[in-house]
Design a protein around this motif. Structure first.
Motif, PDB file in Angstrom:
ATOM      1  N   LEU A  46      69.863  66.594  37.862  1.00  9.06           N
ATOM      2  CA  LEU A  46      70.485  66.997  39.216  1.00  9.06           C
ATOM      3  C   LEU A  46      71.426  68.060  38.665  1.00  9.06           C
ATOM      4  O   LEU A  46      72.225  68.159  38.040  1.00  9.06           O
ATOM      5  CB  LEU A  46      70.991  65.316  39.349  1.00  9.06           C
ATOM      6  N   SER A  47      71.533  68.263  40.001  1.00  9.18           N
ATOM      7  CA  SER A  47      72.649  68.955  40.208  1.00  9.18           C
ATOM      8  C   SER A  47      73.829  68.812  41.338  1.00  9.18           C
ATOM      9  O   SER A  47      75.308  68.908  40.922  1.00  9.18           O
ATOM     10  CB  SER A  47      72.327  70.825  41.385  1.00  9.18           C
ATOM     11  N   ALA A  48      73.351  67.617  42.250  1.00 11.34           N
ATOM     12  CA  ALA A  48      74.236  67.639  42.857  1.00 11.34           C
ATOM     13  C   ALA A  48      73.179  66.003  44.277  1.00 11.34           C
ATOM     14  O   ALA A  48      72.460  66.088  43.474  1.00 11.34           O
ATOM     15  CB  ALA A  48      74.490  68.463  44.069  1.00 11.34           C
ATOM     16  N   VAL A  49      74.220  65.245  44.682  1.00  9.65           N
ATOM     17  CA  VAL A  49      74.194  63.957  45.179  1.00  9.65           C
ATOM     18  C   VAL A  49      74.774  64.467  46.543  1.00  9.65           C
ATOM     19  O   VAL A  49      76.133  64.477  47.225  1.00  9.65           O
ATOM     20  CB  VAL A  49      74.794  63.042  44.630  1.00  9.65           C
ATOM     21  N   GLU A  50      73.798  65.011  47.672  1.00 13.57           N
ATOM     22  CA  GLU A  50      74.340  64.556  49.528  1.00 13.57           C
ATOM     23  C   GLU A  50      73.932  62.985  50.077  1.00 13.57           C
ATOM     24  O   GLU A  50      73.012  62.982  49.996  1.00 13.57           O
ATOM     25  CB  GLU A  50      73.402  66.223  49.812  1.00 13.57           C
ATOM     26  N   VAL A  51      75.242  63.175  50.488  1.00 10.50           N
ATOM     27  CA  VAL A  51      74.386  61.678  52.062  1.00 10.50           C
ATOM     28  C   VAL A  51      74.557  63.002  53.659  1.00 10.50           C
ATOM     29  O   VAL A  51      76.095  63.157  53.741  1.00 10.50           O
ATOM     30  CB  VAL A  51      75.702  60.604  51.701  1.00 10.50           C
ATOM     31  N   THR A  52      73.719  62.035  54.347  1.00 11.87           N
ATOM     32  CA  THR A  52      73.269  63.456  55.505  1.00 11.87           C
ATOM     33  C   THR A  52      73.013  62.414  56.348  1.00 11.87           C
ATOM     34  O   THR A  52      72.323  61.387  56.405  1.00 11.87           O
ATOM     35  CB  THR A  52      72.982  64.133  55.255  1.00 11.87           C
ATOM     36  N   PRO A  53      73.410  62.533  57.758  1.00  7.04           N
ATOM     37  CA  PRO A  53      72.796  62.204  58.686  1.00  7.04           C
ATOM     38  C   PRO A  53      71.590  62.157  58.762  1.00  7.04           C
ATOM     39  O   PRO A  53      71.166  62.936  58.883  1.00  7.04           O
ATOM     40  CB  PRO A  53      73.536  62.297  59.980  1.00  7.04           C
ATOM     41  N   GLY A  54      70.764  61.323  59.123  1.00  2.18           N
ATOM     42  CA  GLY A  54      69.040  61.414  59.506  1.00  2.18           C
ATOM     43  C   GLY A  54      68.604  60.537  61.012  1.00  2.18           C
ATOM     44  O   GLY A  54      69.693  61.220  61.586  1.00  2.18           O
ATOM     45  N   LYS A  55      67.415  60.777  61.124  1.00  6.28           N
ATOM     46  CA  LYS A  55      66.705  60.534  62.410  1.00  6.28           C
ATOM     47  C   LYS A  55      66.846  59.650  62.599  1.00  6.28           C
ATOM     48  O   LYS A  55      67.050  58.631  61.980  1.00  6.28           O
ATOM     49  CB  LYS A  55      65.604  61.683  62.294  1.00  6.28           C
ATOM     50  N   ARG A  56      67.069  59.019  63.791  1.00  6.68           N
ATOM     51  CA  ARG A  56      66.838  57.472  64.616  1.00  6.68           C
ATOM     52  C   ARG A  56      67.683  56.810  63.889  1.00  6.68           C
ATOM     53  O   ARG A  56      67.455  55.377  63.319  1.00  6.68           O
ATOM     54  CB  ARG A  56      65.544  57.391  64.874  1.00  6.68           C
ATOM     55  N   GLY A  57      69.024  56.744  63.427  1.00  8.00           N
ATOM     56  CA  GLY A  57      69.809  55.385  63.563  1.00  8.00           C
ATOM     57  C   GLY A  57      69.943  55.277  61.948  1.00  8.00           C
ATOM     58  O   GLY A  57      69.722  54.155  61.313  1.00  8.00           O
ATOM     59  N   TYR A  87      63.250  63.434  46.354  1.00  6.57           N
ATOM     60  CA  TYR A  87      64.271  63.230  46.196  1.00  6.57           C
ATOM     61  C   TYR A  87      64.893  62.411  47.270  1.00  6.57           C
ATOM     62  O   TYR A  87      66.306  62.060  46.882  1.00  6.57           O
ATOM     63  CB  TYR A  87      64.702  64.337  46.068  1.00  6.57           C
ATOM     64  N   ARG A  88      64.378  62.283  48.200  1.00  3.54           N
ATOM     65  CA  ARG A  88      65.279  61.570  49.583  1.00  3.54           C
ATOM     66  C   ARG A  88      64.938  60.081  49.703  1.00  3.54           C
ATOM     67  O   ARG A  88      63.958  59.214  49.788  1.00  3.54           O
ATOM     68  CB  ARG A  88      64.566  62.143  51.180  1.00  3.54           C
ATOM     69  N   LEU A  89      65.812  59.234  49.933  1.00  2.00           N
ATOM     70  CA  LEU A  89      66.580  57.977  49.911  1.00  2.00           C
ATOM     71  C   LEU A  89      66.861  57.688  51.775  1.00  2.00           C
ATOM     72  O   LEU A  89      67.938  57.847  51.831  1.00  2.00           O
ATOM     73  CB  LEU A  89      66.837  57.031  49.742  1.00  2.00           C
ATOM     74  N   VAL A  90      66.118  56.991  52.374  1.00  2.00           N
ATOM     75  CA  VAL A  90      66.339  57.259  53.600  1.00  2.00           C
ATOM     76  C   VAL A  90      66.642  55.431  54.023  1.00  2.00           C
ATOM     77  O   VAL A  90      66.085  54.707  53.918  1.00  2.00           O
ATOM     78  CB  VAL A  90      64.971  57.607  54.211  1.00  2.00           C
ATOM     79  N   LEU A  91      67.430  55.759  54.651  1.00  2.00           N
ATOM     80  CA  LEU A  91      68.566  54.459  54.713  1.00  2.00           C
ATOM     81  C   LEU A  91      69.096  53.859  56.190  1.00  2.00           C
ATOM     82  O   LEU A  91      68.847  54.898  56.808  1.00  2.00           O
ATOM     83  CB  LEU A  91      70.263  54.200  54.189  1.00  2.00           C
ATOM     84  N   PRO A  92      68.876  52.972  56.738  1.00  4.87           N
ATOM     85  CA  PRO A  92      69.747  52.620  57.665  1.00  4.87           C
ATOM     86  C   PRO A  92      71.126  53.251  58.103  1.00  4.87           C
ATOM     87  O   PRO A  92      71.492  52.655  56.983  1.00  4.87           O
ATOM     88  CB  PRO A  92      69.616  50.957  58.124  1.00  4.87           C
ATOM     89  N   ALA A  93      71.726  53.706  59.215  1.00  3.39           N
ATOM     90  CA  ALA A  93      72.509  53.945  58.995  1.00  3.39           C
ATOM     91  C   ALA A  93      74.006  53.248  58.660  1.00  3.39           C
ATOM     92  O   ALA A  93      74.637  53.398  58.028  1.00  3.39           O
ATOM     93  CB  ALA A  93      72.878  54.479  60.703  1.00  3.39           C
TER      94      ALA A  93
END
Length: 335
Positions: A46-57, A87-93
């Motif tokens: 891995l080169s980095a890890v990001e946390v960004t807002p997703g869709k629909r909460g 490489y994406r993990l979608v979680l509740p907001a």
């Protein structure tokens, strides 16, 4: 860390030196992720890890692989949709703080090499044997060679003239994969709208073959710009050097649409070939050599169908008398 973080259709299990990403089966899980099943990703990949807002909460925790660390991502070359990104993990907001915590834990585990390209693949590709049906043929990979067997219902006359193909891994320098889901996909045929393709790059052709958008994927995701179209390397069935060959006319490529050679079949196949190419020691003397497939005894009914198709091409004026006689003799010799 030893912790487990469960999201939508995906679960991350953290270890001291890696994260195991498991994909759940279900109608909402993309077929590519179901086909992959699970993947162990070392933190050194891995080169980095990001946390960004997703869709629909929702909120998205995404690990960013180093260039050259994962053959699957090298082959995909940025063409995967968000839903198919392994490489994406979608979680509740409301779990945003937890996502930030694990992102920081992974960042702490990254070494000084994270900012550089990997010298070898650190994430395993799917294991051969692998195969999938494209629009114009069946592609098979046994770990040592890739074979293309053409379908008389879809293959172009150029591919029929060249015959079934077999490429040893040591003859290849990389692969080029184009998703039928990509905007502007232009693999040539099929009659289903947008099309994609899988092309094998031979030694000596790295700067010569490009996709419809001018891109080419070789080892480590390297790109070679060749302008519009595909510049052939002068290998059999592809014309002379400097000519433009569409994937549906190139015996080093199979073409597929949304109904043939789906992403979840063709991309893991491309990744496995790419990993094998990178781990092999190329033989410089192989050059652009290409060997036609040498199968054992063939089904007489299959041979009859092929001869019948050759006759149709001959009647249509696409094969000369000599070409028809030569190919017919080759097929009869396989009985």
């Amino acid at each position: 860390m030893g912790d487990v973080l469960a999201g939508f259709q995906t679960v991350w299990e953290f270890d001291t030196d890696s994260v195991l990403i498991r994909f759940e089966r279900g109608i909402r899980t993309p077929k590519l992720l179901q086909a992959l099943g699970e993947r162990r990703i070392p933190y050194e990949a891995l080169s980095a890890v990001e946390v960004t807002p997703g869709k629909r909460g929702t909120i998205v925790l995404r690990a960013v692989p180093r260039p050259g660390a994962d053959p699957l991502m090298d082959a995909a070359d940025g063409q995967l949709k968000d839903g198919g990104d392994p490489y994406r993990l979608v979680l509740p907001a409301e779990r945003g703080s937890l996502a930030e915590y694990y992102a920081e834990e992974i960042r702490t585990a990254l070494g000084p090499a994270a900012a550089t390209a990997a010298e070898s693949y650190l994430v395993a590709a799917p294991t051969p044997p692998l195969s999938f049906k494209a629009y114009d043929g069946k592609a098979s990979f046994d770990g040592k060679a890739v074979s293309f067997r053409w379908f008389w219902t879809g293959a172009s006359s150029a591919k029929w003239k060249a015959g079934d193909q077999r490429f040893r891994i040591d003859e290849l320098s990389g692969v080029e994969w184009r998703s039928p889901e990509s905007k502007g996909g232009a693999g040539g045929s099929p009659k289903q709208g947008r099309s994609g393709y899988l092309r094998l790059l031979e030694h000596g052709a790295e700067g010569g073959r490009g996709g419809a958008d001018g891109s080419a994927n070789g080892m480590g995701g390297a790109r070679a710009r060749a302008g519009a179209g595909v510049v052939a390397s002068g290998s059999a069935g592809a014309g002379s050097a400097g000519t433009v060959t569409r994937p549906d006319h190139d015996p080093a490529a199979v073409v597929f649409g949304l109904g043939y050679g789906l992403v979840h079949e063709s991309l893991p196949f491309a990744a496995a070939v790419l990993e094998a190419v990178r781990s092999s020691t190329p033989d410089p003397s192989a050059g652009r050599a290409r060997s036609a497939a040498q199968p054992g005894r063939r089904d007489p009914a299959d041979i009859a169908d092929r001869i019948r198709h050759l006759g149709e091409l001959h009647t249509a004026g696409l094969l000369t008398d000599d070409e028809f006689s030569s190919k017919k003799a080759e097929l009869l010799a396989e009985l």
